[in-house]
Design a protein around this motif. Structure first.
Motif, PDB file in Angstrom:
ATOM      1  N   UNK A 247       0.817  -1.222   0.000  1.00  0.00           N
ATOM      2  CA  UNK A 247       0.000   0.000   0.000  1.00  0.00           C
ATOM      3  C   UNK A 247       0.845   1.263   0.000  1.00  0.00           C
ATOM      4  N   UNK A 248       2.163   1.098   0.154  1.00  0.00           N
ATOM      5  CA  UNK A 248       3.100   2.225   0.162  1.00  0.00           C
ATOM      6  C   UNK A 248       2.774   3.234   1.259  1.00  0.00           C
ATOM      7  N   UNK A 249       2.540   2.707   2.457  1.00  0.00           N
ATOM      8  CA  UNK A 249       2.346   3.544   3.630  1.00  0.00           C
ATOM      9  C   UNK A 249       3.525   3.319   4.574  1.00  0.00           C
ATOM     10  N   UNK A 250       3.967   4.361   5.242  1.00  0.00           N
ATOM     11  CA  UNK A 250       5.051   4.219   6.209  1.00  0.00           C
ATOM     12  C   UNK A 250       4.556   3.419   7.406  1.00  0.00           C
ATOM     13  N   UNK A 251       5.400   2.500   7.882  1.00  0.00           N
ATOM     14  CA  UNK A 251       4.931   1.709   9.021  1.00  0.00           C
ATOM     15  C   UNK A 251       6.065   1.318   9.956  1.00  0.00           C
ATOM     16  N   UNK A 252       5.692   1.212  11.226  1.00  0.00           N
ATOM     17  CA  UNK A 252       6.505   0.572  12.240  1.00  0.00           C
ATOM     18  C   UNK A 252       5.958  -0.844  12.384  1.00  0.00           C
TER      19      UNK A 252
END
Length: 338
Positions: A247-252
């Protein structure tokens, strides 16, 4: 002691009781290691900048507790360990402060121990936006985790039964002046929810996948009429990471992280940093504050060793490591995709 504080004490006790290092989807991610890495162990290789601050490792002490006497001492130890290890840290949900201001010290003690570190405050989505802003200010937080925990709430005898949270998330985000992290608590993120958050301009999530602390199990242990079928509803951290990367979202990444190799695997899958909670809680319970500090420093040393073993010299290079998904994991991910 208020009912809310009592619940926090019960959560701590049950998190210890049900802690178990066990197999999970991290075991089904196989990294391709170069036989000739042409590198050396260098502690500075794992140092990088996160949310505008330099940190010494790509992992952090994730949200655990606050709002009671015992939790104050745990948060003090968390603050000290994060300061010595120079890693980010978070306290547990501080939504209790909306009604019990006297509990502020049980959270702020972590910030006092580490006044310059990268610190995440934490609230639930029902916290009034203005109260969330006040909590961020009072705790001098660098970012705000908003935890979403529908499965836990349904299992909790006194839990919320209204899960219409998106507008509340946006109201909090729009009023605070720090980055907002939408955080699951052990049940992971599905593709549709990730896309919904991204569509509404949220750009950072904490996966909180299954494999570690199971809050359905904890709440069921507190309930007169438990719902044991909720225990198995979670998506693993690995599956959630694959969905988030697509989804090309920044994540931890957090949930079921057991060791330095799991941390590396999270980075390979695209995580910006890796959250660890119950492992650190167990170390604190068994070995105290000094044991917690030693565990943080040991993980840093081990991770630097793995960086050398895989021939990388910076956190960003981890995503270049090739990997395969084994034991049918790829097929499971495909079946779960939209």
């Amino acid at each position: 002691m208020s009912q809310h504080s009592q619940r926090k004490e019960e959560h701590l006790a049950l998190a210890k009781k049900y802690f178990e290092i066990k197999a999970n989807d991290f075991d089904r991610v196989q990294l391709m290691r170069p036989a000739l890495p042409e590198s050396y162990v260098n502690k500075s290789s794992i140092t990088y900048e996160l949310l505008g601050k330099k940190v010494h490792a790509p992992f952090y002490i994730n949200a655990m507790t606050g709002g009671s006497a015992k939790s104050k001492e745990i948060n003090r130890a968390i603050g000290k360990a994060s300061r010595i290890g120079q890693i980010p840290f978070a306290t547990g949900s501080s939504s209790i402060l909306a009604k019990e201001k006297e509990q502020l010290a049980s959270f702020y003690v972590a910030r006092q121990e580490n006044p310059d570190g990268l610190f995440f405050a934490n609230v639930n989505p029902n916290t009034p936006a203005k109260i969330a802003r006040e909590i961020v200010k009072e705790l001098d937080a660098d970012a705000l985790q908003i935890h979403i925990n529908a499965v836990q709430e349904l299992a909790m005898p006194e839990g919320d039964r209204d899960f219409r949270w998106l507008d509340k998330l946006k109201a909090i985000r729009d009023i605070v002046d720090v980055p907002v992290i939408i955080k699951e608590v052990g049940f992971g993120f599905d593709q549709a929810s990730i896309k919904l958050l991204k569509k509404n301009d949220f750009n950072l999530i904490d996966l909180g996948g299954a494999g570690g602390t199971n809050f359905a199990q904890i709440e069921n242990a507190r309930a007169k009429h438990p719902l044991p079928y909720l225990d198995e509803l979670g998506l693993s951290t690995v599956k959630s990471a694959i969905f988030a990367k697509d989804a090309e979202i920044n994540f931890f990444a957090s949930g079921g992280v057991r060791n330095a190799l799991d941390i590396l695997k999270c980075l390979v899958l695209g995580a910006k940093s890796v959250g660890i909670a119950n492992l650190f809680l167990q170390v604190y319970e068994n070995s105290g504050e000094n044991g917690l500090v030693e565990q943080v420093l040991r993980l840093e040393a081990e991770l630097a060793g793995l960086f050398a073993l895989f021939g990388i010299n910076h956190v960003e290079e981890a995503k270049n490591i090739k990997y395969v998904l084994t034991s049918g994991l790829l097929q499971e991910v495909i079946c779960l995709e939209d």
